[in-house]
Design a protein around this motif. Structure first.
Motif, PDB file in Angstrom:
ATOM      1  N   HIS A 291       0.808  -1.222   0.000  1.00 41.87           N
ATOM      2  CA  HIS A 291       0.000   0.000   0.000  1.00 41.87           C
ATOM      3  C   HIS A 291       0.841   1.271   0.000  1.00 41.87           C
ATOM      4  CE1 HIS A 291      -3.361  -2.579   0.514  1.00 41.87           C
ATOM      5  NE2 HIS A 291      -4.196  -1.586   0.716  1.00 41.87           N
TER       6      HIS A 291
ATOM      7  N   ARG B 190     -10.681   9.137  -1.055  1.00 42.55           N
ATOM      8  CA  ARG B 190     -10.030   7.836  -1.255  1.00 42.55           C
ATOM      9  C   ARG B 190      -8.579   7.981  -1.726  1.00 42.55           C
ATOM     10  NH1 ARG B 190      -9.727   2.471  -0.026  1.00 42.55           N
ATOM     11  NH2 ARG B 190      -8.518   1.466  -1.640  1.00 42.55           N
TER      12      ARG B 190
ATOM     13  N   THR C  15      -3.867  -1.052 -10.055  1.00 44.54           N
ATOM     14  CA  THR C  15      -4.566  -1.616  -8.889  1.00 44.54           C
ATOM     15  C   THR C  15      -4.905  -3.102  -9.014  1.00 44.54           C
ATOM     16  OG1 THR C  15      -6.931  -1.263  -9.366  1.00 44.54           O
ATOM     17  CG2 THR C  15      -5.701   0.627  -8.497  1.00 44.54           C
ATOM     18  N   CYS C  16      -5.414  -3.639  -7.912  1.00 47.24           N
ATOM     19  CA  CYS C  16      -5.802  -5.049  -7.858  1.00 47.24           C
ATOM     20  C   CYS C  16      -7.030  -5.311  -8.714  1.00 47.24           C
ATOM     21  CB  CYS C  16      -6.066  -5.470  -6.409  1.00 47.24           C
ATOM     22  SG  CYS C  16      -7.319  -4.499  -5.567  1.00 47.24           S
TER      23      CYS C  16
ATOM     24  N   CYS D 174      -3.947   4.487  -5.212  1.00 49.24           N
ATOM     25  CA  CYS D 174      -5.308   3.994  -4.957  1.00 49.24           C
ATOM     26  C   CYS D 174      -5.803   4.284  -3.547  1.00 49.24           C
ATOM     27  CB  CYS D 174      -5.387   2.494  -5.238  1.00 49.24           C
ATOM     28  SG  CYS D 174      -6.996   1.774  -4.902  1.00 49.24           S
TER      29      CYS D 174
ATOM     30  N   CYS E 143       0.045  -0.681  -4.811  1.00 45.03           N
ATOM     31  CA  CYS E 143      -1.262  -0.023  -4.878  1.00 45.03           C
ATOM     32  C   CYS E 143      -1.200   1.371  -5.493  1.00 45.03           C
ATOM     33  CB  CYS E 143      -1.857   0.072  -3.479  1.00 45.03           C
ATOM     34  SG  CYS E 143      -2.052  -1.552  -2.717  1.00 45.03           S
TER      35      CYS E 143
ATOM     36  N   HIS F 114      -3.628  -8.943  -3.472  1.00 43.04           N
ATOM     37  CA  HIS F 114      -4.588  -9.832  -4.150  1.00 43.04           C
ATOM     38  C   HIS F 114      -4.036 -10.424  -5.436  1.00 43.04           C
ATOM     39  CE1 HIS F 114      -6.825  -8.145  -1.019  1.00 43.04           C
ATOM     40  NE2 HIS F 114      -6.774  -6.936  -1.538  1.00 43.04           N
TER      41      HIS F 114
ATOM     42  N   ASN G  67     -11.144   0.400  -7.721  1.00 40.50           N
ATOM     43  CA  ASN G  67     -12.470  -0.134  -7.414  1.00 40.50           C
ATOM     44  C   ASN G  67     -13.343   0.770  -6.553  1.00 40.50           C
ATOM     45  OD1 ASN G  67     -11.063  -0.476  -4.974  1.00 40.50           O
ATOM     46  ND2 ASN G  67     -10.447  -2.545  -5.576  1.00 40.50           N
TER      47      ASN G  67
ATOM     48  N   HIS H 234     -10.532  -6.345  -0.323  1.00 37.32           N
ATOM     49  CA  HIS H 234     -10.586  -6.950  -1.657  1.00 37.32           C
ATOM     50  C   HIS H 234     -10.001  -8.354  -1.731  1.00 37.32           C
ATOM     51  CE1 HIS H 234     -11.280  -2.649  -2.442  1.00 37.32           C
ATOM     52  NE2 HIS H 234     -12.249  -3.184  -3.156  1.00 37.32           N
TER      53      HIS H 234
END
Ligand code: SF4
Lengths: 165, 428
Positions: B66, B386, B297-298, B361, B358, B102, B380, B122
């Motif tokens: 992250h 965010r 991102t994931c 994100c 990440c 993930h 997402n 997630h």
């Protein structure tokens, strides 16, 4: 057990980013510092003025978003005695109960900001003392009730040596 | 009566038939956390549970993703703390630049039928491999890491039945934004989503992850997809073919509801600020000026996503007013993207390539928008704040829409940019 305090009313869809903003990610190992930023973008006065026993009142889907347990943790660190909401996101729900922070599902529409609220946890009754009406909470799932009664997940597994649900 | 996919996987793992509504205490195959939730998880284990070991070191994984490499000393110290714990108990630590939790889980760990819990919402991404995978908080994960067990209420299932092929320029992200818009952000709370139908069967394994990844945005506990040949090919590519197991829902399983979708009717789509269920079709937003575009991102930082983007970016330059950021989801993705010249194409188009992870994100580093900025991102969620600034606006879109938008400097229809015969056809 009864919890009594002032209502901090929020709207629908309060996210974990609203509760514990990602820009303070670097304070996650200092929860007390992070707690000063709880709800900062929605209610900048929250951390300063919340008193022990106060009650966070949400709308629909309270706590949606990330799994960050810091969200319920910093609400708890601000002295909040319980959260009540019309509905709650799954992970937030589990996290709050795991921390021993009561999370109560009830129709919060008629409760206003600053109302005096009393919650009877055992009976599942939420009373608005300011407007003088009572609400019956949706009962917690049995497994969660057991964890909450033990004071949270850690005390639960320590007491029983594992899960006893 | 037959079993839903959720009931099936849990029954297989529990060694007895379980049904929606049952509470089970289940073994876990992997327990994971990331650098944001990991330190608290470790502290709960050490300081509250009083344990100095994990149930099985090879099944406990921490991912530094992250905020990695760390943008601040506090976060660098968190990374160090996690690595130290990893050394002490012998568990796995996926280090800076290895990739997002993930993506790493599906690349190197998860197999069909597994039970996965992760301190990240997630974690449901792995559901696309027919694994029962769900996100939880640090305390739940601390207990899972220490004891190798967790508890679940077996969820009721909403079946998503998608028929037909995705039209030209329409991707799984568009399909998922449509589904979330219909279900709403809490429409599947406590439930399982099961993605079924011809559309899903025709998707590559990579693109299925996008669907499972976003199950939680409708409130779901898991987002499950049956395993099939695409799954087998994917596992083979990841060097785990031997772990393949076919897992399907039973005929006559009982669903809480079924949502029928005719995929042929779908168009490129976005989620407008500040909620994921704020569904919009491309024609409603085309022309809106954009300051930043993020592909990664994931959800959409896999090889296929970068390939679609590169197809649009090839030989073009992004609008000079757009900050354009590309973040591969893992080192493996980056390596393959380099090999196939996707990174070269993106750089020449004007992209800033950030390390696997990440990126911006979660709002910690690598592209925090300024006040008033409009962002189009393949991530997402678009909740206020965010990406680290509550005074910015985030629109969610597919990599194709994002790339087209980067070129135009305003929200753009990818169908204008994709070659006419374009189709995602990649083995695995
Ligand atoms: S890429 Fe975004 S959504 Fe995915 S794990 Fe990282 S921060 Fe979470």
């Amino acid at each position: 057990m009864k919890i009594k305090g002032r209502a901090w009313k929020f709207g629908d869809g309060v996210s974990t980013d609203d509760i514990a903003p990602g820009r303070y990610f670097y304070l996650r190992s200092q929860p007390k510092e992070l707690a000063k930023h709880a709800f900062e973008d929605l209610r900048p006065d929250f951390a300063k003025n919340a008193k022990p026993g106060d009650i966070v009142v949400g709308g629909r889907n309270f706590g949606q978003g990330s799994s960050r347990e810091h969200a319920p943790l910093i609400i708890k660190l601000n002295g909040v005695g319980a959260i009540i909401a019309k509905s709650v996101a799954r992970i937030f729900f589990r996290n709050a109960i795991n921390l021993g922070l009561p999370m109560i599902i009830v129709d919060t529409d008629r409760i206003n900001d600053c109302d005096e609220i009393e919650i009877d946890l055992k009976e599942g009754i939420v009373e608005d003392l300011t407007k003088k009406f009572k609400l019956e909470a949706k009962p917690l799932p049995e497994a969660m009730l057991k964890i909450l009664r033990d004071g949270g997940l850690v005390p639960h597994v320590k007491k029983h040596g594992s899960f006893t649900l | 009566m037959g079993l839903t996919l959720a009931e099936k996987i849990l029954s297989m793992r529990m060694g007895k038939k379980v049904r929606a509504g049952d509470v089970v205490i289940s073994p876990v195959d992997y327990a994971a956390a990331q650098d944001g939730t990991g330190p608290l998880t470790i502290r709960v284990m050490e300081e509250q549970l009083g344990v100095k070991s994990v149930f099985e070191p090879g099944r406990v994984i921490f991912f530094l993703d992250h905020a990695a490499p760390a943008p601040r000393k506090e976060l660098a110290n968190d990374h160090k703390f996690i690595k130290q714990f990893g050394k002490e108990v012998g568990c796995i630590v996926s280090r800076e630049g290895e990739g997002i939790i993930h993506q790493r889980l599906v690349e190197d760990f998860v197999s069909p039928g597994d039970i996965i819990v992760g301190a990240d919402s997630h974690t449901c991404t792995s559901g696309a491999l027919a694994a029962f995978a769900t996100g939880m908080g640090s305390t739940d994960i601390a207990v899972a890491m220490a004891y190798g067990k967790t508890w679940f209420r077996v969820p009721e299932t909403i079946r998503i039945e998608a028929s037909g092929e995705l039209p030209f320029g329409v991707f799984p992200k568009d399909l998922m934004l449509y589904i979330i818009g219909k279900l709403t952000a809490e429409g599947a709370t406590y439930k399982a989503l099961e993605f079924q139908g011809e559309t899903i069967r025709n998707l590559t394994q990579e693109s299925r992850f996008t669907l499972s990844n976003m199950a939680v945005e409708a409130g779901a506990k898991v987002g499950l997809i049956e395993s099939d040949d695409a799954t087998r090919r994917y596992l083979k590519e990841m060097g785990r073919e031997g772990k393949y197991k076919e897992i399907k829902a039973d005929e006559g399983a009982s669903y809480e509801s079924i949502m029928y979708i005719d995929s042929e009717d779908l168009v490129p789509s976005l989620a407008a600020p500040h909620f994921v269920d704020n569904y919009r079709t491309i024609d409603q937003l085309e022309g809106l000026k954009v300051d930043q575009v993020f592909i990664g991102t994931c959800t959409n930082g896999r090889f296929e996503d970068l390939l679609v983007a590169a197809t649009i970016l090839k030989g073009k330059k992004v609008d000079p007013n757009v900050k354009f950021i590309v973040g591969p989801a893992s080192r493996k993705v980056l390596e393959k993207a380099v090999k196939e010249s996707l990174i070269d194409i993106s750089i020449k188009a004007g992209a800033v390539i950030i390390p696997p992870g990440c990126g911006p994100c979660a709002g910690v580093h690598a592209g925090v928008p300024s006040d008033g900025e409009v962002v189009v991102s393949t991530q997402n969620r678009n909740f206020r704040g965010r990406m680290g600034n509550p005074n910015s606006e985030i629109y969610l879109a597919s990599p194709a829409t994002a790339a087209a938008t980067a070129i135009k400097g305003e929200i753009a229809d990818p169908r204008e940019f994709l070659p006419e015969d374009f189709k995602v056809k990649i083995v695995s």
